[in-house]
Every structure is written in structure tokens, then in C-alpha cells.
Design a protein around this motif. Structure first.
Motif, PDB file in Angstrom:
ATOM      1  N   VAL A  63       0.840  -1.201   0.000  1.00 12.43           N
ATOM      2  CA  VAL A  63       0.000   0.000   0.000  1.00 12.43           C
ATOM      3  C   VAL A  63       0.876   1.252   0.000  1.00 12.43           C
ATOM      4  CG1 VAL A  63      -1.738   1.297   1.291  1.00 12.43           C
ATOM      5  CG2 VAL A  63      -1.850  -1.197   1.197  1.00 12.43           C
ATOM      6  N   ALA A  64       0.532   2.211  -0.841  1.00  9.69           N
ATOM      7  CA  ALA A  64       1.276   3.473  -0.893  1.00  9.69           C
ATOM      8  C   ALA A  64       1.001   4.289   0.365  1.00  9.69           C
ATOM      9  CB  ALA A  64       0.867   4.268  -2.125  1.00  9.69           C
ATOM     10  N   LEU A  65       1.984   5.055   0.775  1.00 10.63           N
ATOM     11  CA  LEU A  65       1.841   5.874   1.978  1.00 10.63           C
ATOM     12  C   LEU A  65       0.637   6.807   1.869  1.00 10.63           C
ATOM     13  CD1 LEU A  65       3.062   6.727   4.712  1.00 10.63           C
ATOM     14  CD2 LEU A  65       4.473   8.379   3.475  1.00 10.63           C
ATOM     15  N   SER A  66       0.401   7.350   0.691  1.00  8.86           N
ATOM     16  CA  SER A  66      -0.712   8.286   0.483  1.00  8.86           C
ATOM     17  C   SER A  66      -2.078   7.612   0.588  1.00  8.86           C
ATOM     18  CB  SER A  66      -0.577   8.960  -0.888  1.00  8.86           C
ATOM     19  OG  SER A  66      -0.546   7.983  -1.918  1.00  8.86           O
ATOM     20  N   ASP A  67      -2.109   6.283   0.510  1.00 10.87           N
ATOM     21  CA  ASP A  67      -3.380   5.552   0.581  1.00 10.87           C
ATOM     22  C   ASP A  67      -3.712   5.080   1.995  1.00 10.87           C
ATOM     23  OD1 ASP A  67      -3.829   5.819  -2.142  1.00 10.87           O
ATOM     24  OD2 ASP A  67      -2.748   3.972  -2.630  1.00 10.87           O
ATOM     25  N   LEU A  68      -2.822   5.305   2.936  1.00 16.27           N
ATOM     26  CA  LEU A  68      -3.079   4.874   4.307  1.00 16.27           C
ATOM     27  C   LEU A  68      -4.088   5.803   4.973  1.00 16.27           C
ATOM     28  CD1 LEU A  68       0.554   4.064   5.495  1.00 16.27           C
ATOM     29  CD2 LEU A  68      -1.262   2.420   4.982  1.00 16.27           C
ATOM     30  N   PRO A  69      -5.058   5.268   5.707  1.00 18.28           N
ATOM     31  CA  PRO A  69      -6.042   6.112   6.402  1.00 18.28           C
ATOM     32  C   PRO A  69      -5.382   6.890   7.537  1.00 18.28           C
ATOM     33  CG  PRO A  69      -6.302   3.815   7.035  1.00 18.28           C
ATOM     34  CD  PRO A  69      -5.305   3.831   5.913  1.00 18.28           C
ATOM     35  N   THR A  70      -5.923   8.050   7.825  1.00 14.72           N
ATOM     36  CA  THR A  70      -5.358   8.908   8.869  1.00 14.72           C
ATOM     37  C   THR A  70      -6.239   8.886  10.116  1.00 14.72           C
ATOM     38  OG1 THR A  70      -6.525  10.842   7.966  1.00 14.72           O
ATOM     39  CG2 THR A  70      -4.284  10.423   7.174  1.00 14.72           C
ATOM     40  N   ILE A  71      -5.719   9.474  11.191  1.00 18.41           N
ATOM     41  CA  ILE A  71      -6.439   9.540  12.459  1.00 18.41           C
ATOM     42  C   ILE A  71      -6.193  10.915  13.074  1.00 18.41           C
ATOM     43  CG2 ILE A  71      -4.479   8.480  13.647  1.00 18.41           C
ATOM     44  CD1 ILE A  71      -6.414   7.289  15.654  1.00 18.41           C
ATOM     45  N   ASP A  72      -7.219  11.491  13.702  1.00 17.14           N
ATOM     46  CA  ASP A  72      -7.040  12.795  14.340  1.00 17.14           C
ATOM     47  C   ASP A  72      -6.984  12.634  15.860  1.00 17.14           C
ATOM     48  OD1 ASP A  72      -9.697  12.505  15.244  1.00 17.14           O
ATOM     49  OD2 ASP A  72     -10.489  13.604  13.528  1.00 17.14           O
ATOM     50  N   LYS A  73      -6.655  13.727  16.545  1.00 20.35           N
ATOM     51  CA  LYS A  73      -6.463  13.673  17.990  1.00 20.35           C
ATOM     52  C   LYS A  73      -7.745  13.297  18.726  1.00 20.35           C
ATOM     53  CE  LYS A  73      -4.891  16.382  21.966  1.00 20.35           C
ATOM     54  NZ  LYS A  73      -4.329  17.674  22.442  1.00 20.35           N
ATOM     55  N   THR A  74      -8.875  13.820  18.260  1.00 20.55           N
ATOM     56  CA  THR A  74     -10.146  13.519  18.921  1.00 20.55           C
ATOM     57  C   THR A  74     -10.423  12.019  18.905  1.00 20.55           C
ATOM     58  OG1 THR A  74     -11.064  15.675  18.306  1.00 20.55           O
ATOM     59  CG2 THR A  74     -12.629  13.946  18.902  1.00 20.55           C
ATOM     60  N   THR A  75     -10.219  11.407  17.754  1.00 20.34           N
ATOM     61  CA  THR A  75     -10.428   9.962  17.637  1.00 20.34           C
ATOM     62  C   THR A  75      -9.451   9.198  18.512  1.00 20.34           C
ATOM     63  OG1 THR A  75     -11.194  10.254  15.355  1.00 20.34           O
ATOM     64  CG2 THR A  75     -10.539   8.028  16.024  1.00 20.34           C
ATOM     65  N   LEU A  76      -8.205   9.664  18.532  1.00 15.59           N
ATOM     66  CA  LEU A  76      -7.191   9.004  19.358  1.00 15.59           C
ATOM     67  C   LEU A  76      -7.608   8.989  20.822  1.00 15.59           C
ATOM     68  CD1 LEU A  76      -4.372   7.797  19.865  1.00 15.59           C
ATOM     69  CD2 LEU A  76      -3.490  10.134  19.968  1.00 15.59           C
ATOM     70  N   LEU A  77      -8.102  10.119  21.317  1.00 15.43           N
ATOM     71  CA  LEU A  77      -8.502  10.201  22.720  1.00 15.43           C
ATOM     72  C   LEU A  77      -9.750   9.367  22.995  1.00 15.43           C
ATOM     73  CD1 LEU A  77      -7.927  14.015  23.402  1.00 15.43           C
ATOM     74  CD2 LEU A  77      -6.544  12.107  24.222  1.00 15.43           C
ATOM     75  N   GLU A  78     -10.693   9.389  22.072  1.00 16.61           N
ATOM     76  CA  GLU A  78     -11.956   8.684  22.284  1.00 16.61           C
ATOM     77  C   GLU A  78     -11.800   7.164  22.197  1.00 16.61           C
ATOM     78  OE1 GLU A  78     -14.585  10.318  19.389  1.00 16.61           O
ATOM     79  OE2 GLU A  78     -15.044  12.118  20.580  1.00 16.61           O
ATOM     80  N   ARG A  79     -10.881   6.708  21.349  1.00 16.66           N
ATOM     81  CA  ARG A  79     -10.744   5.261  21.130  1.00 16.66           C
ATOM     82  C   ARG A  79      -9.335   4.773  21.464  1.00 16.66           C
ATOM     83  NH1 ARG A  79     -13.799   3.388  15.742  1.00 16.66           N
ATOM     84  NH2 ARG A  79     -13.381   1.408  16.811  1.00 16.66           N
ATOM     85  N   PHE A  80      -8.728   5.444  22.405  1.00 17.60           N
ATOM     86  CA  PHE A  80      -7.334   5.178  22.752  1.00 17.60           C
ATOM     87  C   PHE A  80      -7.072   3.706  23.057  1.00 17.60           C
ATOM     88  CE2 PHE A  80      -3.720   4.876  25.610  1.00 17.60           C
ATOM     89  CZ  PHE A  80      -2.789   5.714  25.019  1.00 17.60           C
ATOM     90  N   ASP A  81      -7.929   3.104  23.863  1.00 20.89           N
ATOM     91  CA  ASP A  81      -7.700   1.719  24.286  1.00 20.89           C
ATOM     92  C   ASP A  81      -7.755   0.737  23.117  1.00 20.89           C
ATOM     93  OD1 ASP A  81      -7.509   2.767  26.796  1.00 20.89           O
ATOM     94  OD2 ASP A  81      -9.458   2.052  27.492  1.00 20.89           O
ATOM     95  N   GLU A  82      -8.453   1.121  22.043  1.00 18.62           N
ATOM     96  CA  GLU A  82      -8.502   0.276  20.849  1.00 18.62           C
ATOM     97  C   GLU A  82      -7.340   0.572  19.902  1.00 18.62           C
ATOM     98  OE1 GLU A  82     -12.685   0.004  19.156  1.00 18.62           O
ATOM     99  OE2 GLU A  82     -12.858   1.695  20.542  1.00 18.62           O
ATOM    100  N   VAL A  83      -6.796   1.780  20.010  1.00 27.42           N
ATOM    101  CA  VAL A  83      -5.714   2.190  19.111  1.00 27.42           C
ATOM    102  C   VAL A  83      -4.386   1.557  19.507  1.00 27.42           C
ATOM    103  CG1 VAL A  83      -4.308   4.138  18.320  1.00 27.42           C
ATOM    104  CG2 VAL A  83      -6.794   4.369  18.458  1.00 27.42           C
ATOM    105  N   ILE A  84      -4.080   1.565  20.806  1.00 24.10           N
ATOM    106  CA  ILE A  84      -2.767   1.082  21.242  1.00 24.10           C
ATOM    107  C   ILE A  84      -2.608  -0.405  20.960  1.00 24.10           C
ATOM    108  CG2 ILE A  84      -2.461   2.873  22.972  1.00 24.10           C
ATOM    109  CD1 ILE A  84      -3.323   0.920  25.105  1.00 24.10           C
ATOM    110  N   THR A  85      -1.366  -0.836  20.864  1.00 22.64           N
ATOM    111  CA  THR A  85      -1.071  -2.210  20.438  1.00 22.64           C
ATOM    112  C   THR A  85      -0.736  -3.141  21.595  1.00 22.64           C
ATOM    113  OG1 THR A  85       1.234  -1.577  20.044  1.00 22.64           O
ATOM    114  CG2 THR A  85      -0.275  -1.458  18.169  1.00 22.64           C
TER     115      THR A  85
END
Length: 206
Positions: A63-85
Motif C-alpha cells: 500500500v502506498a503511503l498516500s493511501d493509508l487512512p489517517t487519524i485525528d487527535k479527537t479519535t485518538l482520545l476517544e478510542r485510545f484503548d482500541e488504538v494502542i497495540t
């Protein structure tokens, strides 16, 4: 970091400066693809996000770098526990650790280094590093500080122990001050925190 181990790893990193632009880009691409696979396998949020974009583990490395989906800070805070690995830590635990412990206690659950943003746009964002990731990050900082030094100069500095002045806010687990504090220890130096609001005579007492 033991000084001998640190010096060896710095030498390995310095070899990258002799790589061609093409070789560096290839190395960056390999590291990025490895990171994407880790995110796919271990982050529930990113796996869902990748699937929505038609990205699977089979095609993720193409996958090209430009095709990767992005994430914003609000989403990171709201779904943090699902984001971390990692599965043994939550955002609530990180915030509780930061609130209840002084910054002198650096490690959570004997493995995680926790830092946060200033929160200038609202709620601070938290970031965590396991020991391996923290070590690699510190190594990069130290490499930058010693970049223009010759090998004999580096050896002399690391053996003698450097004197370093660093100005930063110390009223929280900010990434800069936490990293520099550990980096100073890695360089076999002693850390003394001085409050710029105190008169210099108070500094001398320390």
C-alpha cells in the motif's frame, strides 16, 4: 544504558550516514511496513480502519503511503484503548498513574514509559513506550547530540561524563524532559533539576 553498549549502538547508527538516498528510503520503507503489520495485528482500531480502506495483512506491504487512512487527535482520545497495540494497559490507568505519581517514578507496570502533551488544545494526549522503544528513542536523541563529534571525542566524553544544560518545563511528564532525564543517565552523567524561578544562590546549594 551501559556506556559500552551505548557506544556500540551509536557506531551502528552512524553507519547510516554513508548510505545513499535510495538506500535510506528503502530502509525507511521496510521499517514503515513492519510498523503497519504490528498495528494491523495488535490494534483493534487500526485493523478495523485498514479493512474499511480495503487493506489486509496480505496487501498491506504494497500500500502506498498516500493511501493509508489517517487519524485525528479527537479519535485518538476517544478510542485510545482500541488504538494502542498492547492489551494490558488503558488510558484510564495511564492518567491515574500520571495524577498519583511524581515524575520521579518513571515506569508504569515495570515496562511502560508514559509521556504526555501539554494539553494546550484541551485534554493532554498520552503516549507510551515499552523499554525497547524508549531505549531506541533515547539513542536517537543522544546520536543527534553527539553527531558532529569524532570517535575519539565521543569516547572521551562518554567515559568522562558530560555536563549538559537543558531548559524545559518539569511540572509534568513532558516527552522532552523525561527523555533528556533518562538520556543524561545513559551518558553516565548526574542530573540536577534547577527551578528558573529560584535565585542562583539556591542553585548553588544543590
Amino acid at each position: 544504558m551501559a556506556v559500552i553498549k551505548l557506544f556500540h549502538e551509536l557506531l551502528l547508527l552512524r553507519k547510516n550516514q554513508w548510505k545513499s538516498k535510495k538506500q535510506i528510503k528503502e530502509l525507511q520503507n521496510v521499517k514503515l511496513k513492519e510498523l503497519l503489520v504490528v498495528a494491523y495485528r495488535n490494534s483493534a482500531y487500526y485493523k478495523e480502519l485498514f479493512h474499511q480502506a480495503g487493506i489486509t495483512e496480505q496487501n498491506i506491504k504494497n500500500v502506498a503511503l498516500s493511501d493509508l487512512p489517517t487519524i485525528d487527535k479527537t479519535t485518538l482520545l476517544e478510542r485510545f484503548d482500541e488504538v494502542i497495540t498492547v492489551s494490558d494497559l488503558t488510558q484510564e490507568e495511564m492518567r491515574a498513574f500520571d495524577k498519583e505519581e511524581t515524575i520521579s517514578k518513571k515506569i508504569l507496570k515495570d515496562n511502560y514509559h508514559i509521556v504526555h502533551s501539554s494539553g494546550s488544545t484541551g485534554m493532554p494526549s498520552y503516549f507510551l513506550y515499552d523499554e525497547a522503544a524508549w531505549h531506541q528513542m533515547l539513542l536517537g536523541i543522544i546520536r543527534g547530540a553527539l553527531w558532529n563529534m569524532s570517535l575519539p571525542q565521543m569516547i572521551k566524553l562518554l567515559i568522562k561524563g558530560p555536563r549538559i544544560a537543558y531548559l524545559a518545563a518539569t511540572d509534568g511528564r513532558y516527552g522532552g524532559v523525561m527523555a533528556v532525564s533518562d538520556g543524561i543517565e545513559g551518558l553516565n552523567a548526574k542530573e540536577i533539576q534547577l527551578d528558573i524561578n529560584q535565585p542562583t544562590k539556591e542553585w548553588i546549594k544543590k
